[in-house]
Every structure is written in structure tokens, then in C-alpha cells.
Design an enzyme around this catalytic site. Structure first.
Site, PDB file in Angstrom:
ATOM      1  N   GLU A 130       0.860  -1.260  -0.154  1.00 51.23           N
ATOM      2  CA  GLU A 130       0.027  -0.064   0.067  1.00 51.23           C
ATOM      3  C   GLU A 130       0.796   1.305   0.078  1.00 51.23           C
ATOM      4  O   GLU A 130       2.207   1.204   0.283  1.00 51.23           O
ATOM      5  CB  GLU A 130      -0.793  -0.028   1.234  1.00 51.23           C
ATOM      6  CG  GLU A 130      -2.169  -0.931   1.039  1.00 51.23           C
ATOM      7  CD  GLU A 130      -2.832  -0.996   2.335  1.00 51.23           C
ATOM      8  OE1 GLU A 130      -2.962  -0.159   2.934  1.00 51.23           O
ATOM      9  OE2 GLU A 130      -3.998  -2.095   2.346  1.00 51.23           O
ATOM     10  N   ARG A 375      -0.694   9.480   9.190  1.00 52.59           N
ATOM     11  CA  ARG A 375      -0.605   7.730   9.355  1.00 52.59           C
ATOM     12  C   ARG A 375      -0.298   7.034   8.056  1.00 52.59           C
ATOM     13  O   ARG A 375      -0.749   7.147   6.997  1.00 52.59           O
ATOM     14  CB  ARG A 375      -1.844   7.156   9.822  1.00 52.59           C
ATOM     15  CG  ARG A 375      -2.140   5.613  10.139  1.00 52.59           C
ATOM     16  CD  ARG A 375      -3.404   5.147  10.871  1.00 52.59           C
ATOM     17  NE  ARG A 375      -4.650   5.703  10.109  1.00 52.59           N
ATOM     18  CZ  ARG A 375      -4.753   4.683   9.003  1.00 52.59           C
ATOM     19  NH1 ARG A 375      -4.149   3.863   8.606  1.00 52.59           N
ATOM     20  NH2 ARG A 375      -6.098   5.041   8.249  1.00 52.59           N
TER      21      ARG A 375
END
Ligand code: SIN
Length: 464
Positions: A130, A375
Site C-alpha cells: 500500500e 498515518r
């Protein structure tokens, strides 16, 4: 009167110091507000320790943001990858990650994976990549239904399922100590007296017009804690996911890990102009690029047609697109940035302690220092596991010694964690701290065979 108006009325009464007579009174060791990954994982640990535990959820189960999580859990793929995972976390956080916190979470991650696999959770053996990750290390369950499958797997192990339909109105205070909460349940106001309270109520993403968060993500836990005197920090750091459908439905960035590309209204692939990693740059970089391309060209699209086994691997994405009349195997999907995750929250230490005696926090509601300003993808479920467990142990330490101050902890590179508490307590918990944070095979087996409360829990059949 609608329930939300009733809640508002009761909260007003509290704000003006009016007493509300509860209809029902309950007593428990540990009250956990919120039934996402952090709350339920904490409850599993608490149950294994024999603590009476009550978990309540505002919404019907499976509730919270966890079941909405498509990307899975980021785990270092091997020991050598720990440093790289840490580096990616630090880099994504733009200089504001607390390195000690991130290190302890990342170093502990394999223990959680090992345990979850032992519990039978069907993580896909092949990690995916990701945005912001320098390699494929995100483990999915059930394709893009990772959060839902994880939460179901955890809920299934609880002795006592969370109660649904209970909203926390206020904490009960005994002097300066949080000693429970007043809830509004289906039967009316309920007073729950508790030795410790763990807040795991999630973030406030749904306050934004376009958001990937469930409607219940309204920041209630942060407000409760703030009213009681806890410190909130970094609330300005709200992460925008770069690729939501216009109605807020998430299109996981894992599809970009599998080759999907972003196009502007002219059909141009634009991400390579913004970042070397292209579509797999950290989320803030991609979200800003999507924003600018929309401003300049009038639209942004995700091309998923190259993704193999799309329907099988990303069933949620496919269903969300179809609900808008689009077929992602043939059509480009219009995408917009959407409020996705709150990095800030209630400031906590390494045991989820908020600074208010008796009050702990874990998951999105907390600001542990792991995420900094941004994050890293799929670090949130990992944090929910790490701090669900740590928060539970913080609460249990408090329960075990009524008058002791809650744990404060200092993670160190080689020595794990040091607990600054009275001698007898340190003796009881020291081995938990060293082993759990040390994250070595020897440390883990020492923990299981040891006499610490955590070790006993791990050693229990079917629980370890
Ligand atoms: C996603 O699947 O793109 C979201 C994962 C995350 O929020 O970490």
C-alpha cells in the site's frame, strides 16, 4: 423525542451540573467504551485475566470504523523488515512520529500476527503493498473485508459479547479518579461503576461532509475525556484518503498496489509528476495531488481495469462502484479525497494512560505518538491491537493495586520497557514488559512460561 435529542438533553443536564437518576446500576472491573478492534482485543486480554469486563457499543455490532477497514494490518514480513517498516512509519508521519512508540508497536507486531493466526484468523499468506510502504507487508483477510473479518474473529472469542445501543454520556468521578460512566441504554440511563475505563470510541471522521468513516464516528470519546480534564492533542491532523467514491465509499489503496492508476479529466496519469513512488506515494502526497488535479482539470479517476481478480480480491470496492451504476472492470471510477482518519486524540502513554487516574484510551480516539502528522497505511489496525493490549494491561495494573498510580512506561531499544512503579508491582509486571516489548522468540516463550499476569494469559489453552 429522538434518541440523539435525548442524548443531547442528558449531556446538557450534565454540563449544567444536574443529577440524572440512573434506572439501573452495574458494577464491573473494566468498562470498555467502543467495540472496534482496540476495545475487543483489550476485552479478550481482560477476560483472560479473569477481570469482569463490560464492553459497550453505541451502534449495532459489528460497529465502529474497524469493520469498514479494507486494507489489512501492516506487519513486518521478517526481522529485517522491522527497520524498514519503522522507517516508512516515520517518513509518513512527517517528523512528528514518536520513534520509541513506533518502534515498540512495529517490533511487537509479529506477536500479534502469530497469535491471530493461532486463533484461526484467515490472513492471506501473501502480503500486499500500500501507499508509503517500501515493500508488500500488509496482510488482508477476506479480500478487502479485512477489518470486518478481523473484528468478527475477535468477537467470536469473547466470553461476553459487547452490549449494543449504549452511548456514554459522562464519566463518574470519585475525587479525581474516573470510576465508571453514565450510559444511555435502551432501558434508559445506566450507571456503570468500574475500576478502570478504557475508551476505544474511535475518531470523528463523520463530521466531514465526505468521509470514509461510519456515521457514528462523531468524536464522543474525545469530548468526554476532554470534559473530564484529559489532554487532546494534534486534532488538526486529519488524514484524507485520496480515493473515495463521491459518496465517501472507500476505494482501498491496495488496488493501487495491484497496479490501478490515477487519471485526471484529460485522461493523463498524473502521479509520477508529483512523487517518485507515483500512485504508491504516502497518502497525504496522493490526496493533495488528487485535490490539485481536480481543481485544475475538473475531475480525477481511478483505472482499476488492470487489477487481476478484481471481484474476488476487492469485493467491497466492486459492490460500492456497482451501487453507483459503475462497473470497475470496464469503467473508470470517479474519485475524491475524503476524511479518513484522525491522527490526534487523547494523549496517552505507552499503557494507554490518559493522565486521568482510572482512564485509558486505545485506537483512533487516542494519540499515542505512532502516527505523527500522517498515518502510514494499515498501521491503524496494528495500533488497535498493540494499544488494545497495552491499554488493557494499564487498566489491569490499576485494578490489581487499588491505590497505586497507573503504569507509566518507557520503551527502550534493547531493554524493552521499564516500569516505574513500586517494587512489588514491578516484580509482577516486569517480565511482561520486557518480553512483550522485547519481541524475540526467547522473550515470548519466557513470557508464556513466566509468572506475570500477561504470561498466565498467554499460557492459557485456547488463549495464548
Ligand atoms: C485502504 O485500504 O486504503 C485504507 C487502509 C488504511 O486506512 O490504513
Amino acid at each position: 423525542m429522538e434518541r440523539k435529542d435525548y442524548v443531547a438533553l442528558l449531556q446538557e443536564c450534565y454540563a449544567y451540573g444536574r443529577e440524572i437518576a440512573p434506572l439501573v446500576r452495574w458494577q464491573t472491573d473494566l468498562l470498555i467504551l467502543g467495540a472496534g478492534v482496540a476495545g475487543v482485543y483489550a476485552a479478550l486480554w481482560a477476560e483472560a485475566q479473569g477481570a469482569t469486563t463490560l464492553v459497550v457499543s453505541k451502534d449495532p455490532l459489528p460497529s465502529g470504523s474497524t469493520p469498514w477497514a479494507q486494507g489489512g494490518v501492516a506487519f513486518p514480513v521478517d526481522e529485517a523488515d522491522v527497520e524498514a517498516h519503522l522507517r516508512d512509519t516515520l517518513q509518513a508521519g512527517r517528523g512528528l512520529v514518536e520513534e520509541k512508540v513506533a518502534r515498540s508497536i512495529v517490533e511487537e507486531a509479529p506477536l500479534h500476527l502469530e497469535r491471530l493466526l493461532r486463533w484461526g484468523l484467515p490472513f492471506h499468506p501473501q502480503p500486499v503493498r500500500e501507499g508509503g510502504h517500501s515493500q508488500a507487508r500488509v496482510r488482508h483477510l477476506g479480500g478487502d473485508r479485512s477489518g470486518l473479518w478481523l473484528l468478527r474473529g475477535l468477537l467470536a472469542r469473547l466470553n461476553r459479547l459487547p452490549l449494543q445501543g449504549y452511548t456514554a454520556l459522562s464519566f463518574l468521578l470519585a475525587g479525581d479518579r474516573v470510576a465508571g460512566a453514565l450510559l444511555l441504554g435502551p432501558e434508559g440511563p445506566v450507571e456503570v461503576r468500574a475500576g478502570a475505563v478504557l475508551l476505544a470510541t474511535g475518531g470523528f471522521g463523520s463530521l466531514f461532509p465526505v468521509s470514509t468513516a461510519p456515521s457514528g464516528a462523531t468524536g464522543d470519546g474525545m469530548v468526554l475525556a476532554w470534559r473530564a480534564g484529559a489532554i487532546l492533542r494534534d486534532l488538526e491532523f486529519v488524514q484524507f484518503h485520496p480515493t473515495a467514491l463521491p459518496n465517501g465509499a472507500l476505494v482501498s489503496e491496495a488496488v493501487r498496489g495491484e497496479g490501478a492508476v490515477l487519471l485526471n479529466a484529460f485522461g493523463e496519469r498524473f502521479m509520477p509528476r508529483y512523487a517518485e513512488r507515483g500512485e504508491l506515494a504516502p497518502r497525504d502526497v496522493v490526496a493533495r495531488a488528487v485535490f490539485w488535479e481536480r481543481e485544475q482539470t475538473g475531475g480525477t479517476y481511478l483505472d482499476l481495469r488492470v487489477v487481476e481478480h478484481l471481484e474476488e480480491r476487492f469485493p467491497t470496492v466492486v459492490a460500492s462502484a456497482r451501487a453507483l451504476g459503475l462497473d470497475p472492470t470496464k469503467d473508470l471510477l470517479p474519485v475524491v479525497p475524503a476524511a479518513h482518519y484522525v491522527m490526534g486524540g487523547i494523549r496517552t502513554d505507552a499503557f494507554g494512560f490518559t493522565g486521568l487516574p482510572g482512564l485509558y484510551a486505545a485506537g483512533e480516539v487516542a494519540s499515542t505518538g505512532l502516527h505523527g502528522a500522517n498515518r502510514l497505511a494499515s498501521n491503524s489496525l496494528l495500533e488497535g491491537l498493540g494499544y488494545g493490549q497495552a491499554g488493557c494491561f494499564g487498566c489491569l495494573a490499576r485494578l490489581g493495586r487499588g491505590e497505586l498510580r497507573p503504569a507509566t512506561a518507557k520503551a527502550t531499544r534493547s531493554g524493552g520497557i521499564s516500569l516505574h512503579r513500586a517494587g512489588s508491582e514491578a516484580a509482577s509486571w516486569g517480565s511482561f514488559g520486557r518480553c512483550a516489548r522485547g519481541n524475540t522468540a526467547a522473550g515470548f516463550s519466557g513470557l508464556c512460561q513466566g509468572t506475570s499476569p500477561a504470561g498466565k494469559a498467554l499460557g492459557q489453552p485456547g488463549r495464548g
